[in-house]
Design an enzyme around this catalytic site. Structure first.
Site, PDB file in Angstrom:
ATOM      1  CG  HIS A  17     -11.270 -18.198 -14.891  1.00 46.88           C
ATOM      2  ND1 HIS A  17     -10.539 -17.607 -13.885  1.00 46.88           N
ATOM      3  CD2 HIS A  17     -10.939 -17.541 -16.030  1.00 46.88           C
ATOM      4  CE1 HIS A  17      -9.793 -16.643 -14.397  1.00 46.88           C
ATOM      5  NE2 HIS A  17     -10.019 -16.569 -15.688  1.00 46.88           N
ATOM      6  CE  LYS A  41       9.755  -7.478 -16.209  1.00 52.68           C
ATOM      7  NZ  LYS A  41       9.805  -6.175 -16.822  1.00 52.68           N
ATOM      8  NE  ARG A  90     -13.915 -10.919 -19.355  1.00 51.24           N
ATOM      9  CZ  ARG A  90     -12.663 -10.817 -18.931  1.00 51.24           C
ATOM     10  NH1 ARG A  90     -12.388 -10.997 -17.677  1.00 51.24           N
ATOM     11  NH2 ARG A  90     -11.700 -10.504 -19.758  1.00 51.24           N
ATOM     12  CB  SER A 127      -7.702 -12.998 -12.693  1.00 49.02           C
ATOM     13  OG  SER A 127      -8.220 -14.268 -12.939  1.00 49.02           O
TER      14      SER A 127
END
Ligand code: PNS
Length: 158
Positions: A17, A41, A90, A127
């Site tokens: 990032h 969630k 990517r 991530s």
């Protein structure tokens, strides 16, 4: 004044990032990193934690600011007079979904999307993979800033 946004979940921010944000900051007068706070969630870090990590990681970039946003990224762009959305690509597998979002966003408000190819050495960093590898005890210190690595370890040790 050309202002761009780098939107994302950043749960947590990775060196991939930051590579995109840094390069965007050389292309535009101002860059706003917009941290999505829509309810999900599956977040490891709260919105305030993610925003705080981004602010710390971008502290050396004078034309970069960090804000949370909820709702549509196009609304954020209109409200902040933002001309372009910057996204990192990517691999080809990112492209189909990103193209769909770029076309939807453009048809909503006319905002442009600019794709930057990720640097080759960061093409596999995400991530979710960082969290998965760290969760099983793998060393992800090369893929996130040191202070993020420390926060990740502390959170996963709970
Ligand atoms: O890091 P991520 O999870 O890929 O980021 C996704 C994010 C926050 C950039 C994206 O989900 C988003 O823009 N959400 C806001 C809602 C929205 O505008 N949806 C319509 C997209 S066409």
């Amino acid at each position: 004044m050309r202002r761009a946004v780098c939107p994302g979940s950043f749960d947590p921010v990775t060196n991939g990032h930051l590579d995109i944000v840094r390069r965007a900051s050389t292309l535009f007068d101002e860059v706003v990193v917009a941290v999505g706070t829509n309810v999900s969630k599956n977040r490891l870090f709260t919105a305030d934690e993610r925003i705080g990590m981004l602010r710390r990681a971008c502290a050396d970039l004078p034309n970069v600011t960090v804000e949370g946003f909820a709702g549509l990224v196009t609304t954020f762009c209109t409200e902040h007079d933002i001309a372009a959305i910057v996204k990192g690509l990517r691999a080809a597998s990112d492209f189909d979904y990103e193209l769909q979002m770029a076309q939807m966003n453009s048809s909503l408000t006319g905002v442009e999307t600019v794709f930057l190819p990720t640097s080759p050495e960061r093409g596999f960093v995400s991530s979710s993979l960082v969290k998965e590898v760290a969760g099983f005890g793998g060393d992800v210190s090369a893929f996130v800033p040191d202070f993020v690595h420390a926060e990740l370890r502390a959170r996963l040790a709970r």
